[in-house]
Every structure is written in C-alpha cells, then in structure tokens.
Design a protein around this motif. Structure first.
Motif, mmCIF file in Angstrom:
data_model
loop_
_atom_site.group_PDB
_atom_site.id
_atom_site.type_symbol
_atom_site.label_atom_id
_atom_site.label_comp_id
_atom_site.label_asym_id
_atom_site.label_seq_id
_atom_site.Cartn_x
_atom_site.Cartn_y
_atom_site.Cartn_z
ATOM 1 N N THR A 11 0.829 -1.197 0.000
ATOM 2 C CA THR A 11 0.000 0.000 0.000
ATOM 3 C C THR A 11 0.869 1.253 0.000
ATOM 4 O OG1 THR A 11 -1.905 1.069 1.076
ATOM 5 C CG2 THR A 11 -0.223 0.141 2.517
ATOM 6 N N SER A 12 0.225 2.416 0.131
ATOM 7 C CA SER A 12 0.921 3.702 0.224
ATOM 8 C C SER A 12 0.013 4.663 0.969
ATOM 9 C CB SER A 12 1.243 4.256 -1.164
ATOM 10 O OG SER A 12 0.048 4.652 -1.824
ATOM 11 N N LYS B 130 -1.174 7.340 -0.170
ATOM 12 C CA LYS B 130 -2.215 7.820 -1.069
ATOM 13 C C LYS B 130 -3.422 6.901 -1.025
ATOM 14 C CE LYS B 130 0.776 10.315 -4.301
ATOM 15 N NZ LYS B 130 1.255 10.427 -5.701
ATOM 16 N N GLU B 131 -3.167 5.600 -0.919
ATOM 17 C CA GLU B 131 -4.251 4.627 -0.829
ATOM 18 C C GLU B 131 -4.789 4.512 0.597
ATOM 19 O OE1 GLU B 131 -2.415 1.068 -2.156
ATOM 20 O OE2 GLU B 131 -2.188 1.725 -4.221
ATOM 21 N N MET B 132 -3.908 4.721 1.575
ATOM 22 C CA MET B 132 -4.250 4.494 2.974
ATOM 23 C C MET B 132 -3.562 5.566 3.831
ATOM 24 S SD MET B 132 -3.316 1.048 5.126
ATOM 25 C CE MET B 132 -3.701 0.884 6.875
ATOM 26 N N LYS C 42 6.780 5.541 -2.027
ATOM 27 C CA LYS C 42 5.755 5.323 -3.049
ATOM 28 C C LYS C 42 4.990 4.038 -2.789
ATOM 29 C CE LYS C 42 8.331 7.828 -6.612
ATOM 30 N NZ LYS C 42 9.052 7.721 -7.908
ATOM 31 N N CYS C 43 5.647 3.100 -2.079
ATOM 32 C CA CYS C 43 5.003 1.834 -1.754
ATOM 33 C C CYS C 43 5.608 1.277 -0.480
ATOM 34 C CB CYS C 43 5.171 0.833 -2.904
ATOM 35 S SG CYS C 43 4.477 -0.803 -2.563
#
Length: 320
Positions: free
Chosen positions: A139-140, A142-144, A189-190
């Motif tokens: 994840t990141s 931005k997603e979480m 980024k990840c």
C-alpha cells in the motif's frame, strides 16, 4: 545482480548482548550484507568484541566514535552505508535467520521502498509476546492515509537507502523513531509487509522507562517535525490530519500512561499537568480530534479530568 543490504548496529556498553546480536546478522540466509558496528563511546569491552568480528568476517565495518547517542550513531552508519537497502538493529536485540532474505524478496516483488515485519518482545525472565508491525499489505499513504501512523519502530523495517537522502535521525532527542519513521512512510511510493515476527526486541529489567525526565515531552516536538515536513513537501490536508492524531495517541494517551507509572509518584501530578500544557501548546484544538471518539468512556473521562487538572481523581481511576 543481488541487492546489497547494510545493517547498522549502534553500540553502547552492551558487551553482555553484543554477540547474540551480531551473530544473528552474520547467520542470515541472505549473504550480501555489510554490517556497520557503530561503537558510540562504549566504556566496557564492546569495542574489543567489534574488532573480533571484523577479524573474523570481512563484511564487518567498525565506526569508533565519541558518544553521541542512538540517533548520532545511526546517522554515522548511514554516512558509510553502501547497501541498496538499510536496516537498523539495536545491539541488545537480535533477528531471525531469514529476516533479510524474505524482506528483500518482498521489496523487489512489490517494487516497494519500505518493508515492514512483525516483532517479538523477549523479556529477561524468558517470556515472549507478539507485537504486530501493522495490519497492512502492499500500500501507500495515497491509498491508505492512516499508514503514516503505523508502528514507528525503525528496527522492524527494511528501507531503500536512498530514502535517507534528506532525512536523518534527530540527535540528542527522545522519540527519534517517531520523529523520523512517519516522514519516511510519507516519502515512500510503496510500503509492503511480511507477516512474520522476524525482529526480537529484548526488554531488559531496570529500564529507564519509569524514570522521570522532562525529555519525555519531546514527543510533541517529534510529531511537530513530521507535520512540518509534510507541510513543506505537499501539504496534503488528509495526511496532516492523520499526523495530528499522533498528539492524541502518543501525547495525551501514552505519555499519560508513562507518567502515571513513574517510580517517583510524588512528581506525577506536576508531570501530568505539564503534559497537558504541552498538548494545548502544540494542538490547541485537540478536544475536537476524531481520535478521541474511539476511546472508551473511562479514557474519555480521564482526558476530561486532566484538562481541568484533576490529577488526584485521575490517579484514583487508574488504580481501580
């Protein structure tokens, strides 16, 4: 070509535990490792142990420096690190044999910047407890966005070394991980995870955790530094809101718990009041933080009593 990993071990008067720590790195199933032992002004035989390992294995590098504290030792190791990835291992802890191999594999598979693992707490009476590194997958932020509040230990993570190009551990400060890890999570980024307790965190008796020190309030400065970094590198509102939650989780809640367990109970009221003053200084709007809503009614009552300096009532509630 196989990726190289740098393991940085800050060392200060830990001759009793050093062999267990370093052996656990040398015995990793992943072999392309450089081990930077940073002797931070030890006055015991730690340096002699370091020299023994250097003579036994050419992967061992020694930095012998004046005492500057944990952050200074880690930063000194980072300056000399040549690995593609870097990890930090405290010298009284140790790691399981497949930790680096599995975490490197996960980083490469997911093209991630940081890999997290779970931990195990080992007490000197032999008991063990599991400590989660966080319930995440690949994840990141931005997603979480809540990812930025993940377990902030530096030791249960493997990082791309380049992540530290503009980030260093704060020298001379408490809460060096809290001041640093959220920034690295923000930059990544990840972020990925291996769901195994590879890092064994040794809990020694006689810890200074229950000893009073005004440096306990540096927790607010650590969180503030993370917020300031995000403000200067994107200023995303949702991420900053997540960081403000740390004032509640670490400042209001966990710092209160640490203070109430001080060995010297006579100074607890003074420290509890000062903690609330720091909270109000750094986060004047803390009463309206959504994180407070998730606490049980008893904790909410304690927070309200602390707001009005009713510290004797707070201590009575904790004693029940």
């Amino acid at each position: 070509m196989e990726k190289k990993v740098t393991a940085i071990v800050p060392i200060y008067n830990v001759e009793k535990y050093l062999e267990r720590c370093v052996d656990s790195i040398l015995l990793q199933t992943y072999k392309n490792i450089e081990i930077i032992l940073v002797n931070d002004g030890s006055t015991d035989n730690s340096l002699q142990y370091c020299n023994k390992y250097k003579n036994q294995d050419n992967r061992v590098i020694i930095i012998d420096k004046q005492n500057g504290g944990l952050s200074d030792a880690r930063n000194a190791g980072l300056k000399q690190a040549t690995g593609d990835y870097v990890c930090f291992i405290d010298s009284d802890d140790f790691i399981l044999p497949t930790m680096i191999e599995k975490m490197v594999k996960q980083l490469i598979e997911d093209q991630a910047d940081i890999c997290v693992c779970d931990m195990e707490y080992l007490y000197d009476n032999g008991t063990k407890t599991f400590a989660s590194g966080g319930s995440i997958e690949k994840t990141s932020i931005k997603e979480m966005p809540s990812l930025i509040r993940i377990n902030n230990s530096a030791c249960n993570k493997l990082f791309k070394t380049e992540m530290f190009n503009d980030v260093k551990f704060p020298v001379g400060k408490f809460y060096e991980d809290l001041a640093t890890i959220p920034i690295l999570i923000y930059k990544a980024k990840c972020v990925t995870k291996v769901h195994e307790p590879f890092y064994v965190y040794f809990q020694r008796s006689g810890s200074i955790a229950h000893t009073a020190s005004k440096k306990i309030f540096e927790i607010y400065e650590a969180i503030h530094d993370c917020i300031r970094y995000v403000e200067n590198h994107g200023n995303e509102k949702v991420i900053i809101e997540e960081l403000y939650h740390l004032y509640i989780l670490h400042g209001l809640d966990l710092t209160t718990l640490r203070i109430k367990d001080f060995d010297d109970q006579s100074i607890v009221p003074e420290y509890l009041i000062e903690n609330m003053e720091n909270l109000k200084k750094y986060y004047p709007n803390y009463r309206h933080d959504s994180a407070i809503r998730d606490y049980p009614w008893k904790k909410k009552l304690i927070f309200k009593l602390l707001e009005y300096k009713k510290v004797k009532l707070v201590m009575k509630i904790y004693e029940r």
